[in-house]
Every structure is written in structure tokens, then in C-alpha cells.
Design a protein around this motif. Sequence first.
Motif, short mmCIF file in Angstrom:
data_model
loop_
_atom_site.label_atom_id
_atom_site.label_comp_id
_atom_site.label_asym_id
_atom_site.label_seq_id
_atom_site.Cartn_x
_atom_site.Cartn_y
_atom_site.Cartn_z
N GLY A 20 128.30 -68.86 39.39
CA GLY A 20 128.20 -70.07 40.19
C GLY A 20 129.54 -70.77 40.28
O GLY A 20 130.28 -70.84 39.31
N SER A 21 129.86 -71.25 41.46
CA SER A 21 131.04 -72.06 41.68
C SER A 21 130.56 -73.40 42.21
O SER A 21 129.82 -73.46 43.19
CB SER A 21 131.98 -71.40 42.69
N ILE A 22 130.97 -74.48 41.54
CA ILE A 22 130.43 -75.79 41.85
C ILE A 22 131.56 -76.74 42.21
O ILE A 22 132.52 -76.90 41.46
CB ILE A 22 129.65 -76.36 40.64
N ASP A 42 132.71 -79.55 49.02
CA ASP A 42 132.83 -78.22 49.60
C ASP A 42 134.25 -77.68 49.42
O ASP A 42 134.44 -76.52 49.04
CB ASP A 42 132.45 -78.28 51.08
N ASN A 43 135.25 -78.51 49.68
CA ASN A 43 136.64 -78.09 49.50
C ASN A 43 136.91 -77.72 48.04
O ASN A 43 137.59 -76.73 47.76
CB ASN A 43 137.61 -79.18 49.94
N ILE A 48 137.89 -73.53 43.84
CA ILE A 48 137.59 -72.86 42.56
C ILE A 48 137.20 -71.41 42.79
O ILE A 48 137.50 -70.53 41.98
CB ILE A 48 136.52 -73.64 41.75
N LYS A 49 136.56 -71.09 43.91
CA LYS A 49 136.24 -69.69 44.23
C LYS A 49 137.52 -68.87 44.38
O LYS A 49 137.59 -67.73 43.93
CB LYS A 49 135.42 -69.58 45.51
N ARG A 50 138.55 -69.45 45.02
CA ARG A 50 139.82 -68.74 45.17
C ARG A 50 140.52 -68.55 43.83
O ARG A 50 141.28 -67.60 43.66
CB ARG A 50 140.74 -69.49 46.14
N PHE A 56 133.78 -74.84 37.81
CA PHE A 56 133.54 -76.05 38.58
C PHE A 56 134.84 -76.81 38.73
O PHE A 56 135.80 -76.59 37.99
CB PHE A 56 132.47 -76.94 37.94
N LEU A 57 134.89 -77.69 39.72
CA LEU A 57 136.09 -78.47 39.97
C LEU A 57 135.70 -79.77 40.65
O LEU A 57 134.84 -79.80 41.51
CB LEU A 57 137.05 -77.69 40.89
N ARG A 58 136.35 -80.82 40.24
CA ARG A 58 136.19 -82.11 40.92
C ARG A 58 137.41 -82.34 41.74
O ARG A 58 138.51 -82.15 41.39
CB ARG A 58 136.01 -83.25 39.93
#
Length: 58
Positions: A20-22, A42-43, A48-50, A56-58
Motif C-alpha cells: 500500500g502507498s498512502i 494524490d501527489n 511515494i510510489k516513485r 506513506f507520505l504527507r
Amino acid sequence: MVESFQEPFQIEGHSLKVTGSIGISIFPDDGIDLATLLKKADNAMYHIKRKGKNNFLR
């Protein structure tokens, strides 16, 4: 939430590994309307997917 995906899911005899990427945005720091908050979350998720996914990332 990310930790809950560490172990494979067992479904009908099959072991499924899911990641999961959040992306996270927080009102009002990241925006005051839903469209802005969703865009920033979304950005963050795609960033974080890249970087390698499963985080996860804020």
C-alpha cells in the motif's frame, strides 16, 4: 495501515502479497477545500510510489 499489509493475505488457498502507498494531506495546513486536499494527498501518494512503494507520505 501500511503495517497491516506486511503479511500475505490467505484467500481460497492462495497467498496474496499486497502493498500500500498512502498519500496524506491535513486540513487546514495543506488546503481548506476538498479538491485541494485530495490533490495534495494524490501527489504525495504518487511521489511515494516513485520512491519505492509500500509506504506513506504527507
